[in-house]
Design a protein around this motif. Structure first.
Motif, mmCIF file in Angstrom:
data_model
loop_
_atom_site.group_PDB
_atom_site.id
_atom_site.type_symbol
_atom_site.label_atom_id
_atom_site.label_comp_id
_atom_site.label_asym_id
_atom_site.label_seq_id
_atom_site.Cartn_x
_atom_site.Cartn_y
_atom_site.Cartn_z
ATOM 1 N N GLY A 105 0.818 -1.202 0.000
ATOM 2 C CA GLY A 105 0.000 0.000 0.000
ATOM 3 C C GLY A 105 0.852 1.252 0.000
ATOM 4 N N ARG A 106 0.680 2.113 1.007
ATOM 5 C CA ARG A 106 1.407 3.382 1.068
ATOM 6 C C ARG A 106 2.890 3.211 1.366
ATOM 7 N NH1 ARG A 106 0.682 6.638 6.754
ATOM 8 N NH2 ARG A 106 1.163 4.931 8.186
ATOM 9 N N LYS A 107 3.294 2.057 1.846
ATOM 10 C CA LYS A 107 4.661 1.840 2.290
ATOM 11 C C LYS A 107 5.599 1.723 1.090
ATOM 12 C CE LYS A 107 5.267 -1.116 5.685
ATOM 13 N NZ LYS A 107 5.717 -0.307 6.839
ATOM 14 N N GLY A 108 6.771 2.281 1.214
ATOM 15 C CA GLY A 108 7.765 2.136 0.173
ATOM 16 C C GLY A 108 8.198 3.460 -0.415
ATOM 17 N N PRO A 126 1.468 9.934 4.178
ATOM 18 C CA PRO A 126 2.770 9.260 4.188
ATOM 19 C C PRO A 126 2.980 8.419 5.437
ATOM 20 C CG PRO A 126 3.030 11.580 4.712
ATOM 21 C CD PRO A 126 1.590 11.395 4.320
ATOM 22 N N ALA A 127 3.741 7.368 5.264
ATOM 23 C CA ALA A 127 4.184 6.575 6.415
ATOM 24 C C ALA A 127 5.320 7.321 7.105
ATOM 25 C CB ALA A 127 4.664 5.212 5.947
ATOM 26 N N PRO A 128 5.514 7.095 8.397
ATOM 27 C CA PRO A 128 6.648 7.720 9.070
ATOM 28 C C PRO A 128 7.954 7.333 8.389
ATOM 29 C CG PRO A 128 5.168 6.688 10.652
ATOM 30 C CD PRO A 128 4.734 6.238 9.299
ATOM 31 N N GLY A 129 8.848 8.267 8.252
ATOM 32 C CA GLY A 129 10.119 7.989 7.598
ATOM 33 C C GLY A 129 11.196 7.621 8.596
ATOM 34 N N LYS A 138 18.928 5.319 3.623
ATOM 35 C CA LYS A 138 17.628 5.754 4.097
ATOM 36 C C LYS A 138 17.408 7.195 3.664
ATOM 37 C CE LYS A 138 17.274 2.577 8.009
ATOM 38 N NZ LYS A 138 17.061 2.433 9.476
ATOM 39 N N VAL A 139 16.230 7.431 3.083
ATOM 40 C CA VAL A 139 15.911 8.750 2.559
ATOM 41 C C VAL A 139 14.588 9.217 3.155
ATOM 42 C CG1 VAL A 139 17.151 8.328 0.404
ATOM 43 C CG2 VAL A 139 14.706 7.806 0.538
ATOM 44 N N GLU A 140 14.282 10.477 2.940
ATOM 45 C CA GLU A 140 13.048 11.036 3.461
ATOM 46 C C GLU A 140 11.841 10.316 2.850
ATOM 47 O OE1 GLU A 140 10.796 15.390 3.735
ATOM 48 O OE2 GLU A 140 12.881 15.223 3.027
ATOM 49 N N ALA A 141 10.843 10.034 3.673
ATOM 50 C CA ALA A 141 9.638 9.360 3.187
ATOM 51 C C ALA A 141 8.899 10.256 2.195
ATOM 52 C CB ALA A 141 8.726 9.012 4.355
ATOM 53 N N ILE A 142 8.169 9.616 1.280
ATOM 54 C CA ILE A 142 7.409 10.361 0.281
ATOM 55 C C ILE A 142 5.915 10.248 0.591
ATOM 56 C CG2 ILE A 142 9.102 10.268 -1.578
ATOM 57 C CD1 ILE A 142 6.271 7.749 -1.426
ATOM 58 N N THR A 143 5.129 11.133 -0.023
ATOM 59 C CA THR A 143 3.678 11.053 0.115
ATOM 60 C C THR A 143 3.142 10.119 -0.957
ATOM 61 O OG1 THR A 143 3.538 13.295 1.000
ATOM 62 C CG2 THR A 143 1.522 12.356 0.055
ATOM 63 N N PRO A 144 2.423 9.080 -0.571
ATOM 64 C CA PRO A 144 1.921 8.125 -1.563
ATOM 65 C C PRO A 144 0.763 8.705 -2.360
ATOM 66 C CG PRO A 144 1.023 7.610 0.577
ATOM 67 C CD PRO A 144 1.996 8.743 0.794
ATOM 68 N N ALA A 145 0.461 8.063 -3.470
ATOM 69 C CA ALA A 145 -0.743 8.392 -4.219
ATOM 70 C C ALA A 145 -1.958 7.804 -3.508
ATOM 71 C CB ALA A 145 -0.650 7.837 -5.635
ATOM 72 N N GLU A 146 -3.127 8.312 -3.842
ATOM 73 C CA GLU A 146 -4.379 7.726 -3.353
ATOM 74 C C GLU A 146 -4.928 6.770 -4.394
ATOM 75 O OE1 GLU A 146 -8.794 9.420 -2.678
ATOM 76 O OE2 GLU A 146 -7.346 10.099 -1.176
ATOM 77 N N MET A 240 0.446 3.722 12.762
ATOM 78 C CA MET A 240 -0.974 3.409 12.622
ATOM 79 C C MET A 240 -1.741 3.851 13.868
ATOM 80 S SD MET A 240 -0.866 2.096 9.651
ATOM 81 C CE MET A 240 -2.425 1.297 9.354
ATOM 82 N N VAL A 241 -2.958 4.362 13.660
ATOM 83 C CA VAL A 241 -3.807 4.814 14.764
ATOM 84 C C VAL A 241 -5.174 4.149 14.641
ATOM 85 C CG1 VAL A 241 -4.970 6.771 15.843
ATOM 86 C CG2 VAL A 241 -2.639 7.043 14.946
ATOM 87 N N GLU A 242 -5.574 3.453 15.710
ATOM 88 C CA GLU A 242 -6.920 2.873 15.807
ATOM 89 C C GLU A 242 -7.417 3.166 17.221
ATOM 90 O OE1 GLU A 242 -7.375 -1.025 13.284
ATOM 91 O OE2 GLU A 242 -5.378 -1.037 14.198
#
Length: 364
Positions: A105-108, A126-129, A138-146, A240-242
């Motif tokens: 999913g959003r990871k990667g 985005p997932a935490p980087g 290791k690089v800065e995390a990116i914002t995934p597509a929807e 993740m938050v639940e």
């Protein structure tokens, strides 16, 4: 030799196991760059064939679900051939093995994906980087597509197609990874699903829709008796938050329990007692994992879970890495080796296939 309920055989409509110890799925990064498992993967799993059931490391069902570089896939003929070597080695030792399908999913990150494209999740959160890329940096995390609705439907189909390929590769069944921050979990959680459509947070039914569609599609493709689901209600890993997991997961079980799946794999949580709450709501085989985000599960903890009636089987992770003959060690009340953390995610045999069994050490 000692006795333990963990070492008792287990029979259900879907499973016939010599003991109640499951080897949990664990990412190890021992795939070639194209996602084909390396030859040492067959040796690794065969060494652990004494488990009642092995669940493989997470395998991406299509390159669209690839979360990290050198994670294995189940998309191409080479992948199928590579996994067939693994399943044949496990079966030759008398073992049983399910493939865990794990869509990131959003990871990667594009620099850690074969296609070089942007990962996509339920929402552009985005997932935490940081993110690890193919050269190990290791690089800065990116914002995934929807994901679009068309993308979601394709992801459902990707899981079903990969499940069919898993059987072609000789796996005994498939576990769907609905836990630990991967795609199914992202649809279920509060902060990763901000959608306003029929897959979004407008209602619990909407948030469940993707998970239920994937389970039903895979069960239709390979049979419910070969299909399993893993969940980790309330697991905060990877941001993740639940806030209130109970209503969501009770509703999820109400949808999938009647299907007659091979098993449900549940990770317990410090803040939400998932096993105690969900066990009465599940009428099939339940596998408990009580070591996630905690110290490795001990023999005594596993026995306590069975004695309390919270599960039928107990999964062990790190203990199976360092002790390939873990059931034998429990039977003989033998000492356990510990994991060498520095080799968990390297790419060779060190810290992978070189943990000795009791037979190798001459301890029995």
């Amino acid at each position: 030799m000692t006795t333990s309920p963990l070492l008792e055989a287990y029979d259900s409509r879907s499973l016939r196991l010599p003991n109640r110890m499951v080897m949990a799925p664990m990412t190890r990064h021992r795939a070639a760059e194209d996602g084909t498992p390396l030859p040492i993967v067959a040796e690794y799993y065969a060494q652990r064939a004494g488990a009642g059931l092995i669940v493989s490391e997470g395998i991406w069902p299509s390159s669209r679900g690839q979360a990290e570089w050198r994670l294995p896939g189940l998309e191409t003929p080479d992948h199928v051939r590579g996994w067939r070597a693994v399943t044949e080695a496990v079966h030759a030792r008398g073992g049983r093995i399910f493939a865990q399908l794990m869509h990131g999913g959003r990871k990667g990150h594009p620099l850690a994906r074969l296609d070089g494209d942007l990962p996509a999740g339920p929402s552009a959160v985005p997932a935490p980087g940081p993110a690890r890329i193919r050269d190990g940096r290791k690089v800065e995390a990116i914002t995934p597509a929807e994901l679009t609705v068309a993308d979601i439907r394709r992801a459902v189909r990707d899981h079903a197609d990969a499940a069919r390929r898993a059987l072609d590769a000789g796996f005994d069944g498939v576990e769907l990874h609905g836990a630990n921050s991967y795609l199914i979990h992202q649809f279920l959680a509060d902060n990763t699903n901000l959608r306003a459509d029929e897959y979004g947070r407008g209602s619990i039914a909407n948030r469940l829709r993707f998970a239920v569609e994937v389970v039903r599609a895979v069960a239709s493709e390979i049979g419910a008796h070969r299909t399993a689901l893993r969940i980790s209600p309330g697991n905060p890993q990877f941001g993740m938050v639940e806030a209130d997991p109970a209503p969501v997961y009770r509703a999820l079980l109400a949808e999938v329990d009647p299907l007659g799946l091979a098993y449900l794999h549940v990770t317990d949580d410090d803040h939400y007692p998932a096993l105690a709450d969900l066990r009465p709501r599940w009428h099939g085989t339940l596998v408990a994992n009580v070591g996630e985000n905690r110290a490795p599960t001990t023999r005594e903890q596993g026995e306590a879970v069975l004695a309390a009636g919270l599960a039928d089987l107990v999964s062990y992770g790190r203990a199976f890495i360092a002790n390939p003959d873990l059931p034998e060690r429990f039977a003989r009340d033998a000492a356990l080796d510990t994991v060498e953390e520095s080799t968990l995610h390297t790419h060779d045999a060190a810290g992978y296939t070189d943990y000795p069994s009791l037979a190798v050490t001459g301890s029995w």
